[in-house]
Design an enzyme around this catalytic site. Structure first.
Site, PDB file in Angstrom:
ATOM      1  N   SER A 113       0.822  -1.219   0.000  1.00 18.81           N
ATOM      2  CA  SER A 113       0.000   0.000   0.000  1.00 18.81           C
ATOM      3  C   SER A 113       0.852   1.264   0.000  1.00 18.81           C
ATOM      4  O   SER A 113       1.924   1.310   0.601  1.00 18.81           O
ATOM      5  CB  SER A 113      -0.892   0.042   1.244  1.00 18.81           C
ATOM      6  N   SER A 145       2.583  -3.480   8.179  1.00 17.85           N
ATOM      7  CA  SER A 145       2.629  -4.201   9.460  1.00 17.85           C
ATOM      8  C   SER A 145       4.022  -4.793   9.656  1.00 17.85           C
ATOM      9  O   SER A 145       4.600  -5.361   8.729  1.00 17.85           O
ATOM     10  CB  SER A 145       1.601  -5.333   9.477  1.00 17.85           C
ATOM     11  N   GLU A 228      -2.666 -14.540   1.851  1.00 16.78           N
ATOM     12  CA  GLU A 228      -3.007 -13.675   2.981  1.00 16.78           C
ATOM     13  C   GLU A 228      -4.504 -13.781   3.306  1.00 16.78           C
ATOM     14  O   GLU A 228      -4.904 -13.901   4.462  1.00 16.78           O
ATOM     15  CB  GLU A 228      -2.630 -12.227   2.628  1.00 16.78           C
ATOM     16  N   THR A 366     -10.153  -4.289   1.407  1.00 17.55           N
ATOM     17  CA  THR A 366     -11.359  -3.999   2.205  1.00 17.55           C
ATOM     18  C   THR A 366     -12.521  -4.935   1.844  1.00 17.55           C
ATOM     19  O   THR A 366     -12.510  -5.605   0.806  1.00 17.55           O
ATOM     20  CB  THR A 366     -11.838  -2.546   1.963  1.00 17.55           C
TER      21      THR A 366
HETATM   22  C1  LIG Z   1      -4.546  -3.635  10.294  1.00 19.79           C
HETATM   23  C2  LIG Z   1      -4.054  -3.349   8.906  1.00 19.79           C
HETATM   24  C3  LIG Z   1      -2.840  -3.882   8.485  1.00 19.79           C
HETATM   25  C4  LIG Z   1      -2.365  -3.606   7.209  1.00 19.79           C
HETATM   26  N1  LIG Z   1      -1.135  -4.109   6.853  1.00 19.79           N
HETATM   27  C5  LIG Z   1      -0.647  -3.802   5.644  1.00 19.79           C
HETATM   28  C6  LIG Z   1       0.674  -4.254   5.263  1.00 19.79           C
HETATM   29  O1  LIG Z   1       1.354  -4.938   6.036  1.00 19.79           O
HETATM   30  N2  LIG Z   1       1.151  -3.914   4.066  1.00 19.79           N
HETATM   31  C7  LIG Z   1       0.427  -3.144   3.181  1.00 19.79           C
HETATM   32  O2  LIG Z   1       0.933  -2.892   2.102  1.00 19.79           O
HETATM   33  N3  LIG Z   1      -0.804  -2.691   3.502  1.00 19.79           N
HETATM   34  C8  LIG Z   1      -1.355  -2.989   4.711  1.00 19.79           C
HETATM   35  N4  LIG Z   1      -2.588  -2.523   5.078  1.00 19.79           N
HETATM   36  C9  LIG Z   1      -3.274  -1.613   4.149  1.00 19.79           C
HETATM   37  C10 LIG Z   1      -4.543  -2.148   3.535  1.00 19.79           C
HETATM   38  O3  LIG Z   1      -4.256  -3.146   2.589  1.00 19.79           O
HETATM   39  C11 LIG Z   1      -5.277  -0.932   2.927  1.00 19.79           C
HETATM   40  O4  LIG Z   1      -5.654  -0.100   4.009  1.00 19.79           O
HETATM   41  C12 LIG Z   1      -6.498  -1.337   2.156  1.00 19.79           C
HETATM   42  O5  LIG Z   1      -6.151  -2.042   0.992  1.00 19.79           O
HETATM   43  C13 LIG Z   1      -7.369  -0.117   1.780  1.00 19.79           C
HETATM   44  O6  LIG Z   1      -6.620   0.871   1.177  1.00 19.79           O
HETATM   45  P1  LIG Z   1      -6.728   2.384   1.665  1.00 19.79           P
HETATM   46  O7  LIG Z   1      -6.534   2.398   3.158  1.00 19.79           O
HETATM   47  O8  LIG Z   1      -5.820   3.206   0.835  1.00 19.79           O
HETATM   48  O9  LIG Z   1      -8.227   2.812   1.420  1.00 19.79           O
HETATM   49  P2  LIG Z   1      -8.868   3.332   0.041  1.00 19.79           P
HETATM   50  O10 LIG Z   1      -8.402   2.459  -1.066  1.00 19.79           O
HETATM   51  O11 LIG Z   1      -8.612   4.784  -0.078  1.00 19.79           O
HETATM   52  O12 LIG Z   1     -10.400   3.066   0.284  1.00 19.79           O
HETATM   53  C14 LIG Z   1     -11.231   3.943   1.030  1.00 19.79           C
HETATM   54  C15 LIG Z   1     -12.640   3.395   1.024  1.00 19.79           C
HETATM   55  O13 LIG Z   1     -13.143   3.363  -0.329  1.00 19.79           O
HETATM   56  C16 LIG Z   1     -13.597   2.055  -0.657  1.00 19.79           C
HETATM   57  N5  LIG Z   1     -13.278   1.756  -2.058  1.00 19.79           N
HETATM   58  C17 LIG Z   1     -12.122   2.054  -2.708  1.00 19.79           C
HETATM   59  N6  LIG Z   1     -12.182   1.603  -3.989  1.00 19.79           N
HETATM   60  C18 LIG Z   1     -13.376   0.975  -4.126  1.00 19.79           C
HETATM   61  C19 LIG Z   1     -14.018   0.290  -5.199  1.00 19.79           C
HETATM   62  N7  LIG Z   1     -13.420   0.155  -6.392  1.00 19.79           N
HETATM   63  N8  LIG Z   1     -15.257  -0.230  -4.982  1.00 19.79           N
HETATM   64  C20 LIG Z   1     -15.875  -0.114  -3.772  1.00 19.79           C
HETATM   65  N9  LIG Z   1     -15.308   0.546  -2.715  1.00 19.79           N
HETATM   66  C21 LIG Z   1     -14.086   1.076  -2.896  1.00 19.79           C
HETATM   67  C22 LIG Z   1     -12.808   1.133   0.260  1.00 19.79           C
HETATM   68  O14 LIG Z   1     -13.485  -0.098   0.466  1.00 19.79           O
HETATM   69  C23 LIG Z   1     -12.732   1.964   1.546  1.00 19.79           C
HETATM   70  O15 LIG Z   1     -13.905   1.815   2.303  1.00 19.79           O
HETATM   71  C24 LIG Z   1      -3.111  -2.782   6.335  1.00 19.79           C
HETATM   72  C25 LIG Z   1      -4.332  -2.242   6.757  1.00 19.79           C
HETATM   73  C26 LIG Z   1      -4.801  -2.521   8.033  1.00 19.79           C
HETATM   74  C27 LIG Z   1      -6.103  -1.924   8.471  1.00 19.79           C
END
Ligand SMILES: Cc1cc2nc3c(=O)[nH]c(=O)nc-3n(C[C@H](O)[C@H](O)[C@H](O)COP(=O)(O)OP(=O)(O)OC[C@H]3O[C@@H](n4cnc5c(N)ncnc54)[C@H](O)[C@@H]3O)c2cc1C
Length: 399
Positions: A113, A145, A228, A366
């Site tokens: 990410s 993480s 994963e 998500t």
């Molecule tokens: C506890 C935890 C551990 C994590 N560990 C890691 C890690 O080790 N390495 C790593 O790389 N990442 C990690 N992540 C990151 C995680 O993979 C991302 O937070 C996640 O993929 C969402 O990306 P974002 O936070 O940028 O949200 P965004 O992509 O900005 O999304 C925001 C909102 O919009 C919605 N949304 C976005 N696009 C769409 C779509 N096309 N259709 C419908 N809804 C949509 C999403 O569902 C969400 O509700 C971790 C996250 C958490 C919470």
């Protein structure tokens, strides 16, 4: 269905356990023995710590170990690092890393990410540029993480800006302990600080640490994500009725089984005869059993070389289950659920459960993204419009 291969594997396992297993054996010695004697990853090839067993054969052998109370098998399902390395690593990388990964001697993290690329992971802008026998990496990762303790990260970086966004990405086994890698912790709602920002400035990764083909990292990533999601969908491996506070130390695949410990909590709170509570407990239990069965299907598909839609179903289902478990936990505690802190361990655990459920509904992709995958790839619904699908990434509008 039992086959002669199965019976011989079961007989070999029985003999191995009779000769070597005892509850008093040193855990590290046992772990090494199980790995070196190829019992830890039964479905993998014999050249790489496995026994080439089919899924039903492997399950029978796993049952023999479980009946003896001997830990060890199952890494072919749960070890995302070694599994990805096995599928896409060069023999040289495998020779260097497979055994230490199985022994948990290498600390790893996932460098996927970025601030502008979470759900839309193919939008990453961290870039790797070839320099002789190395790549020079620049960019920023987030929500990483375990980055503070990691020796290596599984990194996706853009290696060709002139290809469409899914096609110019390469997957690397990236050394974390080097100049140019700065890790800054992020505080979570639970109070933990397990994930981090990672700033990468002119850091280096050898060409020999490329995993999979140049510019085809997206396909390596799909395998790693499927591992994963399968691990996140598989709560059952946590075993029995561990107290909810066990969840504070939870890693993937080791969280407790909510219907079991919530039944105990219902008894402790004198609510086990309440028909509404019983109904909710039973719903949770059914949900978990169905999820276990789906997990078995996902494993079988993964073994046959399939990808992630079933794992998405399991992960989504587990997220829903854990949110409902947190709500039910609060319902059982009643007014006590409003308290917090170490003086009130039951309500502290409840607060943790409710917040930590988001780990499962955001981390690893998500809930909404899992629903998209299920809709498009399992149910065959029309795909989301992708206006930038065939556009060179260089020309895609960016925020
Ligand atoms: C506890 C935890 C551990 C994590 N560990 C890691 C890690 O080790 N390495 C790593 O790389 N990442 C990690 N992540 C990151 C995680 O993979 C991302 O937070 C996640 O993929 C969402 O990306 P974002 O936070 O940028 O949200 P965004 O992509 O900005 O999304 C925001 C909102 O919009 C919605 N949304 C976005 N696009 C769409 C779509 N096309 N259709 C419908 N809804 C949509 C999403 O569902 C969400 O509700 C971790 C996250 C958490 C919470």
């Amino acid at each position: 269905m039992s086959t002669s291969g199965t019976s011989s594997a079961v007989a070999d396992a029985t003999a191995f356990l009779a000769a070597n297993w005892s509850k008093d054996v040193d855990p590290q010695t046992w772990r090494e023995l199980v790995i070196d004697e190829r019992w830890s990853a039964l479905r993998w090839p014999s050249a790489w710590f496995g026994r080439d067993l089919a899924d039903d054969e492997a399950k029978e052998v796993e049952a023999v170990f479980a009946a003896a109370g001997a830990p060890g098998p199952g890494q072919d399902i749960t070890n995302l690092w070694a599994g990805t390395m096995l599928a896409f690593g060069s023999d040289e990388l495998k020779a260097q890393f497979m055994r230490p990964l199985l022994l948990d001697e290498v600390a790893m993290c996932l460098l996927y990410s970025e601030p502008g690329a979470g759900s839309d992971l193919a939008g990453i802008r961290t870039t790797a540029v070839r320099d002789g026998e190395e790549w020079v990496v620049n960019g920023q990762k987030v929500w990483t993480s375990g980055a503070r303790d990691a020796d290596y990260g599984m990194l996706i970086a853009r290696t060709d800006w002139d290809q469409p966004k899914h096609r110019g990405i390469t997957f690397f086994w990236f050394p974390m302990r080097q100049p140019g890698v700065e890790v800054r912790p992020l505080r979570q709602a639970t109070g933990d600080a397990r994930f981090n920002e990672v700033f990468i400035t002119d850091a280096r990764v050898p060409e020999t640490h490329r995993v999979g083909e140049l510019n085809k990292g997206w396909w390596v990533l799909q395998t790693a994500l499927a591992y994963e999601r399968m691990a996140m969908g598989g709560v059952r491996r946590g075993g029995g009725g561990r107290a909810p506070s066990g969840a504070t130390a939870a890693a993937h695949g080791t969280i407790p089984v909510p219907d079991v410990w919530l039944t105990k909590l219902a008894r402790d709170m004198g609510k086990a005869d309440d028909p509404v509570v019983r109904q909710r407990l039973m719903t949770l239990h059914c949900h978990r059993v169905v999820n276990d069965l789906n997990g078995e299907r996902a494993k079988a598909v993964a073994k046959a070389g399939g990808s992630s839609p079933l794992a998405s179903l399991g992960k989504l289902s587990m997220a829903m289950l854990l949110h409902e478990a947190g709500r039910l936990q609060g319902h059982l505690l009643g007014m006590e659920a409003g308290l917090d802190g170490d003086a009130f361990p039951r309500s502290r655990d409840h607060n943790y459960s409710q917040l930590n459920a988001y780990f499962f509904s955001i981390g690893g992709g998500t809930d909404q993204i899992q629903r998209n995958i299920i809709g498009e790839r399992l149910l065959g619904l029309p795909k989301e419009p992708e206006v930038d699908r065939d556009v060179a990434f260089r020309n895609v509008a960016k925020s």
